[in-house]
Write a protein that holds these residues in place. Sequence first.
Motif, PDB file in Angstrom:
ATOM      1  N   THR A   1      -2.012   5.839   0.832  1.00  0.00           N
ATOM      2  CA  THR A   1      -1.899   6.498  -0.477  1.00  0.00           C
ATOM      3  C   THR A   1      -0.504   7.077  -0.681  1.00  0.00           C
ATOM      4  OG1 THR A   1      -2.747   8.597   0.398  1.00  0.00           O
ATOM      5  CG2 THR A   1      -4.351   7.082  -0.605  1.00  0.00           C
TER       6      THR A   1
ATOM      7  N   GLN B   1       1.906   9.338  -3.917  1.00  0.00           N
ATOM      8  CA  GLN B   1       1.738  10.179  -5.115  1.00  0.00           C
ATOM      9  C   GLN B   1       3.099  10.616  -5.643  1.00  0.00           C
ATOM     10  OE1 GLN B   1       0.283  14.439  -5.170  1.00  0.00           O
ATOM     11  NE2 GLN B   1      -1.592  13.412  -5.872  1.00  0.00           N
TER      12      GLN B   1
ATOM     13  N   ASN C   1      -4.342   6.581 -11.842  1.00  0.00           N
ATOM     14  CA  ASN C   1      -4.702   6.025 -10.533  1.00  0.00           C
ATOM     15  C   ASN C   1      -4.555   4.505 -10.554  1.00  0.00           C
ATOM     16  OD1 ASN C   1      -5.838   8.568  -9.234  1.00  0.00           O
ATOM     17  ND2 ASN C   1      -7.111   8.432 -11.083  1.00  0.00           N
TER      18      ASN C   1
ATOM     19  N   ASN D   1      -1.348   8.596  -8.726  1.00  0.00           N
ATOM     20  CA  ASN D   1      -1.923   8.381  -7.398  1.00  0.00           C
ATOM     21  C   ASN D   1      -1.993   6.878  -7.155  1.00  0.00           C
ATOM     22  OD1 ASN D   1      -2.514  11.178  -6.846  1.00  0.00           O
ATOM     23  ND2 ASN D   1      -4.204  11.014  -8.314  1.00  0.00           N
TER      24      ASN D   1
END
Length: 481
Positions: free
Chosen positions: A428, A430, A474, A392
């Motif tokens: 964001t 991913q 992350n 992430n």
Amino acid sequence: MMKYKSILILILYLMAADLKSQSVKVDVEFSPNIATYSIVEYLVAKEQGRLFYIDGKTDISYLPLADLANKEMEKYDNSKMIKDMQDYLKVAGQQQDLSYQVLLKHNIFPAKGYAYAIEEKDPAKRAAVEKFAEQLRLFYIERNLEKFFKDQGEFLEGAKKEVRNNIPDSYMSKMEKYYGEKFLAYKFYINPFDVLPYSEVFWHGNGPMFKSEQGQIANMISSAYVPLKKENNIKDYKEFGFNHPETINFLITHEFGHSFVNQHLGEYENRINKTNNLMSEALIDKMDGQGYSYWPSCVAEHIVRTGEIRIALADGNHKLAENLRKQHVKDNHFVLIPEFEKKMTEYENNRKKYKTFKDFVPELLTVLDETNVEKVRMKLNLPIEKYEITVNLTVPENSGDVYITGNQSAIGSWNPQKIKLNKTSETTRQITFTTYPDLRFKFTKGSWQTEGIIDGIEEGKDVSLSLDHNKTLNYTIKNWK
């Protein structure tokens, strides 16, 4: 008339004999262009702490010319030239082959232009290396390196004499016979400005080959081999670092071997690159520190080193062959050499079918097709289990497309514009992929010029992990270069 005909025949015979002797003569020279590159290379290593195999933090007085050049450069602000090389290497990759080849083809500094054509096919790399060569040329002028090298002339001549005294007679004839090919000339360039870690005997070389209108020229560039005891003055040295016959014998086999081998691998580069995952997922950590992180170069190294072993055996030197196997396979991790050796026996036993090494290359490369990452990792005693990783990533607004790249084929094998992360919101991204435990990666916006600066990771460094289970990671990009 018969008398003149006999004289003519004698002259032609002597000319042919002279040409034959020239074909196996090794000319020993010094290249100011290559020396300038090595001086700057060490400046970059000092700035970064390390570059290739060069530790920029330790004392180098055992290499007196390199040490003297370093002290001379400390008088100046070298930040621009350091950045120029760092920028160049981002495009050219972490390898020296292109730099050495182009600098040898360039007219001797301070002259502009090239004596031989540059054959680099990648337009970005070609533009980068031509720009960098000009930056080096200007650095050579600004630092008055012409005078500096001239002042060290006595030392350089002593180094060249040591090499000339230690090259075995008729050795090149044996290499020509093994590979089934001859070159117009063999040139050995001493480079006492090349910095290597201290040991009782060390070495570094490179073997670019290029074409002239008269024929092909095989070149080799060589560091010194023996550390020297520090003297008060450069003119006090009576030894020059190249007086080590065993290393010279090994290096001429190795570096001139590149001229016999590399030219015939180039046309198969796409085929070789199809097996690049052997490098990125298995060999990269072993090869990166040796300067062979570019897969086609690593394959060439495997084959050239295989040739060293086979030539030693053909010369009846079984002890040398065994020593080379230990050095190359066990110590330096060129673990595909046993397979290449087995295949090369087919070449040696079928010289009527394969008159030259060039004829055999397509068959030799089947070694790559017949192996896989798991086999190579097991040879290196690396774990073969895989884990599922989810990354992430938080990014600045308006970041656009974001890519991940690293030492796994699942994340692009260090191609900065191959594996795009999924956009989950404006800020964001991913991605999920499977990986071997030893994982390294970076984020980019599609090129090394737009690499992400990751919160908590030193700028320019990889994210480096050792995994033992599936995991979610992350990270946050502070900004882009």
